[in-house]
Write an enzyme that holds these catalytic residues in place. Sequence first.
Site, PDB file in Angstrom:
ATOM      1  N   ARG A  57     -21.775 -41.059  36.232  1.00 48.21           N
ATOM      2  CA  ARG A  57     -21.168 -41.051  34.875  1.00 48.21           C
ATOM      3  C   ARG A  57     -21.671 -39.859  34.054  1.00 48.21           C
ATOM      4  NH1 ARG A  57     -19.079 -44.418  37.593  1.00 48.21           N
ATOM      5  NH2 ARG A  57     -18.927 -46.633  37.146  1.00 48.21           N
TER       6      ARG A  57
ATOM      7  N   SER B  77     -17.196 -50.248  30.021  1.00 51.22           N
ATOM      8  CA  SER B  77     -18.638 -50.521  30.125  1.00 51.22           C
ATOM      9  C   SER B  77     -19.359 -49.789  29.009  1.00 51.22           C
ATOM     10  CB  SER B  77     -19.180 -50.007  31.455  1.00 51.22           C
ATOM     11  OG  SER B  77     -18.430 -50.535  32.511  1.00 51.22           O
TER      12      SER B  77
ATOM     13  N   GLU C  94     -23.424 -45.701  27.688  1.00 55.17           N
ATOM     14  CA  GLU C  94     -22.474 -44.801  28.358  1.00 55.17           C
ATOM     15  C   GLU C  94     -21.494 -44.226  27.326  1.00 55.17           C
ATOM     16  OE1 GLU C  94     -20.784 -46.386  32.084  1.00 55.17           O
ATOM     17  OE2 GLU C  94     -18.838 -45.666  31.417  1.00 55.17           O
TER      18      GLU C  94
HETATM   19  P1  NAP Z   1     -18.924 -55.883  39.239  1.00 55.38           P
HETATM   20  O1  NAP Z   1     -17.996 -56.003  40.398  1.00 55.38           O
HETATM   21  O2  NAP Z   1     -19.226 -57.090  38.403  1.00 55.38           O
HETATM   22  O3  NAP Z   1     -20.289 -55.277  39.763  1.00 55.38           O
HETATM   23  C1  NAP Z   1     -21.337 -55.024  38.852  1.00 55.38           C
HETATM   24  C2  NAP Z   1     -21.914 -53.658  39.161  1.00 55.38           C
HETATM   25  O4  NAP Z   1     -22.474 -53.671  40.453  1.00 55.38           O
HETATM   26  C3  NAP Z   1     -20.860 -52.605  39.128  1.00 55.38           C
HETATM   27  O5  NAP Z   1     -20.970 -51.943  37.901  1.00 55.38           O
HETATM   28  C4  NAP Z   1     -21.110 -51.746  40.351  1.00 55.38           C
HETATM   29  O6  NAP Z   1     -21.680 -50.476  40.055  1.00 55.38           O
HETATM   30  C5  NAP Z   1     -22.133 -52.495  41.156  1.00 55.38           C
HETATM   31  N1  NAP Z   1     -21.549 -52.833  42.458  1.00 55.38           N
HETATM   32  C6  NAP Z   1     -20.800 -53.931  42.786  1.00 55.38           C
HETATM   33  N2  NAP Z   1     -20.486 -53.900  44.085  1.00 55.38           N
HETATM   34  C7  NAP Z   1     -21.018 -52.771  44.594  1.00 55.38           C
HETATM   35  C8  NAP Z   1     -21.027 -52.175  45.886  1.00 55.38           C
HETATM   36  N3  NAP Z   1     -20.428 -52.761  46.918  1.00 55.38           N
HETATM   37  N4  NAP Z   1     -21.666 -50.995  46.041  1.00 55.38           N
HETATM   38  C9  NAP Z   1     -22.269 -50.388  45.008  1.00 55.38           C
HETATM   39  N5  NAP Z   1     -22.311 -50.896  43.762  1.00 55.38           N
HETATM   40  C10 NAP Z   1     -21.695 -52.076  43.557  1.00 55.38           C
HETATM   41  O7  NAP Z   1     -18.420 -54.728  38.244  1.00 55.38           O
HETATM   42  P2  NAP Z   1     -17.200 -54.695  37.243  1.00 55.38           P
HETATM   43  O8  NAP Z   1     -17.710 -54.662  35.861  1.00 55.38           O
HETATM   44  O9  NAP Z   1     -16.156 -55.703  37.597  1.00 55.38           O
HETATM   45  O10 NAP Z   1     -16.645 -53.241  37.549  1.00 55.38           O
HETATM   46  C11 NAP Z   1     -16.030 -52.927  38.769  1.00 55.38           C
HETATM   47  C12 NAP Z   1     -15.949 -51.434  38.927  1.00 55.38           C
HETATM   48  O11 NAP Z   1     -15.202 -50.841  37.859  1.00 55.38           O
HETATM   49  C13 NAP Z   1     -17.316 -50.779  38.899  1.00 55.38           C
HETATM   50  O12 NAP Z   1     -17.316 -49.743  39.818  1.00 55.38           O
HETATM   51  C14 NAP Z   1     -17.437 -50.286  37.481  1.00 55.38           C
HETATM   52  O13 NAP Z   1     -18.278 -49.167  37.351  1.00 55.38           O
HETATM   53  C15 NAP Z   1     -16.015 -49.914  37.158  1.00 55.38           C
HETATM   54  N6  NAP Z   1     -15.787 -50.010  35.715  1.00 55.38           N
HETATM   55  C16 NAP Z   1     -16.156 -48.960  34.932  1.00 55.38           C
HETATM   56  C17 NAP Z   1     -15.976 -49.046  33.568  1.00 55.38           C
HETATM   57  C18 NAP Z   1     -16.393 -47.933  32.660  1.00 55.38           C
HETATM   58  O14 NAP Z   1     -16.091 -47.994  31.477  1.00 55.38           O
HETATM   59  N7  NAP Z   1     -17.117 -46.973  33.142  1.00 55.38           N
HETATM   60  C19 NAP Z   1     -15.427 -50.198  33.003  1.00 55.38           C
HETATM   61  C20 NAP Z   1     -15.081 -51.233  33.834  1.00 55.38           C
HETATM   62  C21 NAP Z   1     -15.282 -51.141  35.196  1.00 55.38           C
HETATM   63  P3  NAP Z   1     -20.828 -49.167  39.684  1.00 55.38           P
HETATM   64  O15 NAP Z   1     -20.494 -49.331  38.266  1.00 55.38           O
HETATM   65  O16 NAP Z   1     -21.800 -48.085  39.935  1.00 55.38           O
HETATM   66  O17 NAP Z   1     -19.640 -49.104  40.566  1.00 55.38           O
END
Ligand code: NAP
Length: 340
Positions: free
Chosen positions: A165, A239, A336
């Site tokens: 990020r 996020s 972030e």
């Molecule tokens: P989630 O599935 O509840 O998982 C929580 C966190 O664990 C995620 O943020 C993800 O990190 C990490 N994670 C889960 N499975 C993983 C794997 N197999 N390998 C590596 N890291 C893992 O997360 P969520 O909130 O529903 O989000 C899903 C994805 O959408 C994530 O990648 C998240 O970053 C992305 N997202 C980003 C934003 C933003 O504003 N930046 C908003 C919503 C969702 P990572 O974040 O590093 O992937």
Amino acid sequence: MLLQENFSLKALNSFGIAVSAKYFAKFSSLEELTNTKELLNNKVAEKSLILGGGSNLLFTKNFDGIVLKNEIQGIRVLQQTNDDVIIEAGAGENWHGFVLHCIDHNYGGLENLSLIPGTVGASPIQNIGAYGVEIKDCFHSLEAYHIQDKCLVRFEANDCSFGYRESVFKKDLKDQFVILNVCYRLSKKPRLITSYGIIEQELAKKRIIEPSIKDISDAVIGIRKSKLPDPKIIGNAGSFFKNPIIPTALFEQLQKQYSTIPGYASEKTGFVKIAAGWLMDQCGWKGYRKADAGCHALQALVLVNYGNANGLEILHLSSEIIASIKDKFGIELEREVNIL
Ligand code: NAP
């Protein structure tokens, strides 16, 4: 070009914070941008903000300067072979619209990044990422305008210092450039990334055995819609905090106390990425609400504006969250979202 004064930014930031800009104008080409800047420099030598989709910022007060909204449009293929394609999109293009355009043409690489709010121009600034893909994986180059030197500069991936990020545009070169267009190298023979378990589960639910990039995109859209609030309905900026990357030794220590703490391999050797949302859940933040500021009921990591919260209320809530996590786990969460 229309220059407006005391312009409301409520509809232009996804948190839906009711603030205004002293001056506001839109530009849809470099020429319009430079004309606007020149005109404004004669009028006032004030601070300026280049606005894309307004989906990664929190306004805590009125903006006492010039807000310039980047509306540079256009998508075109620059080069292609039998295997891949280099495609350029104007910085003001809607990100999800661009992703869908690529999927429609069977150009693979960005499908896991479906439905992320914001513009193409913002995508490299924070190296947007989701479900195991970051834009750096497909990034080719971008063209940007140096505000002080008034010149065009092309950045290749190595010039951007992409990290989790992060990019050079959030650090050393912050506020120095206006990104005009971004090029991605996409594949006509896509390599699908389904390593995030939830994508596999979604595909299995639909009995899809050999998914296409469209199937992956549809799965991601379905997952996001089921878990994340639509900013058009409940104000938010995705996020709010980054997932902390902590030393493996500290992670192992925490595991002894909290056996279910999730940890994921980090690109940094000797470090583990932990889920900020999980830490917040342990401190009881999921579904928390004080007046109109809160944490989303399905994903605490997404701070929300239920209607009339102001930016300071959201900021104070984020400070309380940071303090509680520090107190319980000794980990300092990093925001972030850009605070203005
Ligand atoms: P989630 O599935 O509840 O998982 C929580 C966190 O664990 C995620 O943020 C993800 O990190 C990490 N994670 C889960 N499975 C993983 C794997 N197999 N390998 C590596 N890291 C893992 O997360 P969520 O909130 O529903 O989000 C899903 C994805 O959408 C994530 O990648 C998240 O970053 C992305 N997202 C980003 C934003 C933003 O504003 N930046 C908003 C919503 C969702 P990572 O974040 O590093 O992937």
